[in-house]
Design a protein around this motif. Structure first.
Motif, short mmCIF file in Angstrom:
data_model
loop_
_atom_site.label_atom_id
_atom_site.label_comp_id
_atom_site.label_asym_id
_atom_site.label_seq_id
_atom_site.Cartn_x
_atom_site.Cartn_y
_atom_site.Cartn_z
N TRP A 167 0.82 -1.21 0.00
CA TRP A 167 0.00 0.00 0.00
C TRP A 167 0.86 1.26 0.00
N PRO A 195 -5.51 4.82 2.81
CA PRO A 195 -5.05 4.09 1.64
C PRO A 195 -5.22 4.89 0.37
N GLY A 198 -3.32 0.36 -3.56
CA GLY A 198 -3.01 -0.96 -3.06
C GLY A 198 -2.84 -1.95 -4.19
#
Length: 239
Positions: A167, A195, A198
């Protein structure tokens, strides 16, 4: 206050808990497939045709990955929510730990994959290239160059032990970008990390085409990264 059905309440809490544990993912209930009629999660459709990322990610892998694996996390999430409701109704504390772990695993899998699909786009139609604007400037500040960031990102994802993810995240306290590893669908990610990008390195994400050549898969993945979407996530994360 009006009465809220048990499924709507725990479903909303599940999405909120998953998002809060992984920073502000900026995913709506609709994006996560929440159905107000059935009061449960459903598998969201892919944002492009299953063959749209070929040759980098082949159609059969996409169909299996989305239709079997991601769908399994959605089923597991709904089941964990049901079982936790049953534990509360039966005053059954003995099984709470098990179903909380199942909730974390399957909710993580659902959220991760939802972000994964929209973090990619067909090459030349949003996929590939390099980031621009504020994200590009932040990458240069935190990693020196885009190429050094990408090198670390691929090295981190390649060296995940067993199944997991790599990530690129925004760390809000330090106001910086970081690269992290994740084991399975939920382990090793620190609270508050937002995030941005990813990559799934479970073997089902690449084995049909790349077998054990994870590094080749990661090289191919860079050709379909949806940098405009990653940039939008970055802008939202910074506020």
């Amino acid at each position: 206050m009006s009465e809220i059905s048990r499924r709507q309440a725990i479903g909303t809490l599940a999405a909120g808990a998953g998002a809060m544990g992984f920073g502000s993912v900026a995913l709506s209930r609709e994006a996560l497939g929440w159905n107000d009629q059935t009061q449960s999660y459903e598998l969201p459709p892919l944002p492009y045709a299953p063959n749209a990322l070929a040759p980098h990610i082949d159609e059969q892998t996409m169909l299996i990955h989305h239709g079997k694996h991601h769908a399994g996390y959605v089923r597991g999430l709904n089941n964990a929510l049901d079982q936790l409701h049953k534990c509360r109704a039966d005053n059954n504390a003995a099984e709470i730990q098990h179903w909380e772990r199942q909730l974390s695993f399957h909710a993580g899998g659902h959220i991760n994959h939802t972000l994964f699909w929209s973090g990619m786009a067909p090459e030349g139609k949003g996929g590939g290239g390099r980031p621009t604007g504020a994200l590009a400037n932040q990458i240069e500040r935190d990693f020196g160059t885009f190429d050094r960031m990408l090198w670390q990102f691929k090295a981190a994802a390649k060296s995940v032990e067993g199944s997991g993810w790599g990530w690129l995240v925004w760390e809000p306290l330090g106001q910086r970008l970081l690269i992290t590893q994740m084991e399975n669908q939920q382990k090793m990610m620190f609270a508050g990390a937002v995030p941005l990008l990813g990559v799934d390195v479970w073997e089902h994400a690449y084995y049909l085409r790349y077998q054990n050549r994870r590094a080749d898969y990661l090289d191919a993945f860079t050709s379909v990264i949806n940098w405009p979407e990653v940039g939008r996530r970055f802008d939202r994360a910074r506020g």
